[in-house]
Design a protein around this motif. Structure first.
Motif, PDB file in Angstrom:
ATOM      1  N   THR A  17       0.832  -1.198   0.000  1.00 61.32           N
ATOM      2  CA  THR A  17       0.000   0.000   0.000  1.00 61.32           C
ATOM      3  C   THR A  17       0.867   1.248   0.000  1.00 61.32           C
ATOM      4  O   THR A  17       2.020   1.229   0.444  1.00 61.32           O
ATOM      5  CB  THR A  17      -0.921   0.051   1.241  1.00 61.32           C
ATOM      6  OG1 THR A  17      -0.106   0.157   2.402  1.00 61.32           O
ATOM      7  CG2 THR A  17      -1.814  -1.160   1.315  1.00 61.32           C
ATOM      8  N   TYR A  18       0.305   2.293  -0.517  1.00 56.40           N
ATOM      9  CA  TYR A  18       0.925   3.611  -0.484  1.00 56.40           C
ATOM     10  C   TYR A  18      -0.209   4.611  -0.599  1.00 56.40           C
ATOM     11  O   TYR A  18      -1.239   4.317  -1.211  1.00 56.40           O
ATOM     12  CB  TYR A  18       1.928   3.767  -1.634  1.00 56.40           C
ATOM     13  CG  TYR A  18       2.856   4.945  -1.483  1.00 56.40           C
ATOM     14  CD1 TYR A  18       3.854   4.942  -0.523  1.00 56.40           C
ATOM     15  CD2 TYR A  18       2.731   6.053  -2.303  1.00 56.40           C
ATOM     16  CE1 TYR A  18       4.711   6.018  -0.386  1.00 56.40           C
ATOM     17  CE2 TYR A  18       3.585   7.132  -2.173  1.00 56.40           C
ATOM     18  CZ  TYR A  18       4.573   7.111  -1.214  1.00 56.40           C
ATOM     19  OH  TYR A  18       5.412   8.176  -1.081  1.00 56.40           O
ATOM     20  N   PHE A  19      -0.053   5.794  -0.064  1.00 56.46           N
ATOM     21  CA  PHE A  19      -1.178   6.719   0.019  1.00 56.46           C
ATOM     22  C   PHE A  19      -1.621   7.292  -1.325  1.00 56.46           C
ATOM     23  O   PHE A  19      -2.704   7.838  -1.431  1.00 56.46           O
ATOM     24  CB  PHE A  19      -0.891   7.843   1.021  1.00 56.46           C
ATOM     25  CG  PHE A  19       0.278   8.708   0.670  1.00 56.46           C
ATOM     26  CD1 PHE A  19       0.088   9.863  -0.064  1.00 56.46           C
ATOM     27  CD2 PHE A  19       1.553   8.376   1.086  1.00 56.46           C
ATOM     28  CE1 PHE A  19       1.156  10.671  -0.385  1.00 56.46           C
ATOM     29  CE2 PHE A  19       2.634   9.177   0.765  1.00 56.46           C
ATOM     30  CZ  PHE A  19       2.437  10.326   0.030  1.00 56.46           C
ATOM     31  N   GLN A  20      -0.820   7.147  -2.349  1.00 58.80           N
ATOM     32  CA  GLN A  20      -1.211   7.627  -3.673  1.00 58.80           C
ATOM     33  C   GLN A  20      -0.564   6.750  -4.745  1.00 58.80           C
ATOM     34  O   GLN A  20       0.276   5.918  -4.442  1.00 58.80           O
ATOM     35  CB  GLN A  20      -0.810   9.080  -3.862  1.00 58.80           C
ATOM     36  CG  GLN A  20       0.690   9.309  -3.735  1.00 58.80           C
ATOM     37  CD  GLN A  20       1.044  10.778  -3.785  1.00 58.80           C
ATOM     38  OE1 GLN A  20       0.187  11.626  -3.776  1.00 58.80           O
ATOM     39  NE2 GLN A  20       2.311  11.079  -3.851  1.00 58.80           N
ATOM     40  N   MET A  23       4.505   7.782  -6.340  1.00 58.88           N
ATOM     41  CA  MET A  23       5.322   7.687  -5.137  1.00 58.88           C
ATOM     42  C   MET A  23       6.718   8.255  -5.365  1.00 58.88           C
ATOM     43  O   MET A  23       7.138   8.443  -6.513  1.00 58.88           O
ATOM     44  CB  MET A  23       5.406   6.241  -4.671  1.00 58.88           C
ATOM     45  CG  MET A  23       5.984   5.284  -5.676  1.00 58.88           C
ATOM     46  SD  MET A  23       6.000   3.573  -5.114  1.00 58.88           S
ATOM     47  CE  MET A  23       4.311   3.107  -5.297  1.00 58.88           C
ATOM     48  N   ASN A  47      -3.670   1.958  -3.346  1.00 57.52           N
ATOM     49  CA  ASN A  47      -3.519   3.313  -2.830  1.00 57.52           C
ATOM     50  C   ASN A  47      -4.580   3.545  -1.759  1.00 57.52           C
ATOM     51  O   ASN A  47      -5.363   2.652  -1.442  1.00 57.52           O
ATOM     52  CB  ASN A  47      -3.587   4.347  -3.960  1.00 57.52           C
ATOM     53  CG  ASN A  47      -4.927   4.360  -4.665  1.00 57.52           C
ATOM     54  OD1 ASN A  47      -5.926   3.897  -4.133  1.00 57.52           O
ATOM     55  ND2 ASN A  47      -4.944   4.882  -5.871  1.00 57.52           N
ATOM     56  N   ASN A  48      -4.625   4.738  -1.197  1.00 62.90           N
ATOM     57  CA  ASN A  48      -5.587   5.012  -0.119  1.00 62.90           C
ATOM     58  C   ASN A  48      -7.033   4.818  -0.557  1.00 62.90           C
ATOM     59  O   ASN A  48      -7.866   4.335   0.214  1.00 62.90           O
ATOM     60  CB  ASN A  48      -5.398   6.434   0.411  1.00 62.90           C
ATOM     61  CG  ASN A  48      -4.404   6.480   1.529  1.00 62.90           C
ATOM     62  OD1 ASN A  48      -3.769   5.483   1.857  1.00 62.90           O
ATOM     63  ND2 ASN A  48      -4.251   7.646   2.127  1.00 62.90           N
ATOM     64  N   GLU A  49      -7.315   5.196  -1.758  1.00 69.52           N
ATOM     65  CA  GLU A  49      -8.686   5.024  -2.269  1.00 69.52           C
ATOM     66  C   GLU A  49      -9.079   3.545  -2.285  1.00 69.52           C
ATOM     67  O   GLU A  49     -10.185   3.186  -1.895  1.00 69.52           O
ATOM     68  CB  GLU A  49      -8.790   5.630  -3.663  1.00 69.52           C
ATOM     69  CG  GLU A  49     -10.181   5.657  -4.219  1.00 69.52           C
ATOM     70  CD  GLU A  49     -10.218   6.346  -5.572  1.00 69.52           C
ATOM     71  OE1 GLU A  49     -10.797   5.749  -6.492  1.00 69.52           O
ATOM     72  OE2 GLU A  49      -9.670   7.442  -5.713  1.00 69.52           O
ATOM     73  N   ASN A  52      -9.586   2.410   1.365  1.00 70.88           N
ATOM     74  CA  ASN A  52     -10.861   2.922   1.873  1.00 70.88           C
ATOM     75  C   ASN A  52     -12.037   2.123   1.329  1.00 70.88           C
ATOM     76  O   ASN A  52     -12.957   1.768   2.072  1.00 70.88           O
ATOM     77  CB  ASN A  52     -11.041   4.394   1.512  1.00 70.88           C
ATOM     78  CG  ASN A  52     -10.194   5.284   2.361  1.00 70.88           C
ATOM     79  OD1 ASN A  52      -9.862   4.967   3.496  1.00 70.88           O
ATOM     80  ND2 ASN A  52      -9.826   6.427   1.809  1.00 70.88           N
ATOM     81  N   HIS A  67     -10.707   5.680   9.949  1.00 72.65           N
ATOM     82  CA  HIS A  67     -10.286   7.033   9.563  1.00 72.65           C
ATOM     83  C   HIS A  67      -9.801   7.863  10.739  1.00 72.65           C
ATOM     84  O   HIS A  67      -9.003   8.782  10.548  1.00 72.65           O
ATOM     85  CB  HIS A  67     -11.424   7.744   8.822  1.00 72.65           C
ATOM     86  CG  HIS A  67     -11.462   7.349   7.402  1.00 72.65           C
ATOM     87  ND1 HIS A  67     -10.617   7.874   6.469  1.00 72.65           N
ATOM     88  CD2 HIS A  67     -12.212   6.432   6.748  1.00 72.65           C
ATOM     89  CE1 HIS A  67     -10.855   7.318   5.307  1.00 72.65           C
ATOM     90  NE2 HIS A  67     -11.808   6.424   5.454  1.00 72.65           N
ATOM     91  N   PHE A  70      -5.887   7.996  11.393  1.00 70.25           N
ATOM     92  CA  PHE A  70      -4.946   8.730  10.536  1.00 70.25           C
ATOM     93  C   PHE A  70      -5.065  10.208  10.704  1.00 70.25           C
ATOM     94  O   PHE A  70      -5.999  10.834  10.752  1.00 70.25           O
ATOM     95  CB  PHE A  70      -5.161   8.347   9.071  1.00 70.25           C
ATOM     96  CG  PHE A  70      -4.917   6.909   8.822  1.00 70.25           C
ATOM     97  CD1 PHE A  70      -3.639   6.424   8.763  1.00 70.25           C
ATOM     98  CD2 PHE A  70      -5.974   6.024   8.693  1.00 70.25           C
ATOM     99  CE1 PHE A  70      -3.401   5.081   8.539  1.00 70.25           C
ATOM    100  CE2 PHE A  70      -5.760   4.674   8.468  1.00 70.25           C
ATOM    101  CZ  PHE A  70      -4.478   4.205   8.391  1.00 70.25           C
TER     102      PHE A  70
END
Length: 70
Positions: A17-20, A23, A47-49, A52, A67, A70
């Motif tokens: 995983t990575y937030f977007q 990177m 990614n974060n999407e 979620n 949520h 974070f």
């Protein structure tokens, strides 16, 4: 333990995983090295999407709590 008799019980899958999607180059290079060194593994990137969506779909009762972390 004999390596010739060892049977892999854990699936050969890497989940990362990575937030977007875009990177840092250092992080990207590390990912590519890991993939190259483990070519027999299936590779999944989230990614974060994606994360979620997963939590909301499979664990909706924890979505708000998730949520707050974070």
């Amino acid at each position: 333990l004999s390596y010739t008799s060892y049977t892999q019980k854990i699936p050969l899958k890497i989940h990362q995983t990575y937030f977007q999607n875009n990177m840092d180059i250092q992080y990207y290079e590390t990912c590519m090295i890991n993939r190259y060194m483990n070519m027999e593994y299936e590779y999944y990137f989230y990614n974060n999407e994606d994360v979620n969506r997963y939590v909301y779909t499979y664990y909706p009762q924890y979505f708000d709590l998730f949520h707050k972390c974070f």
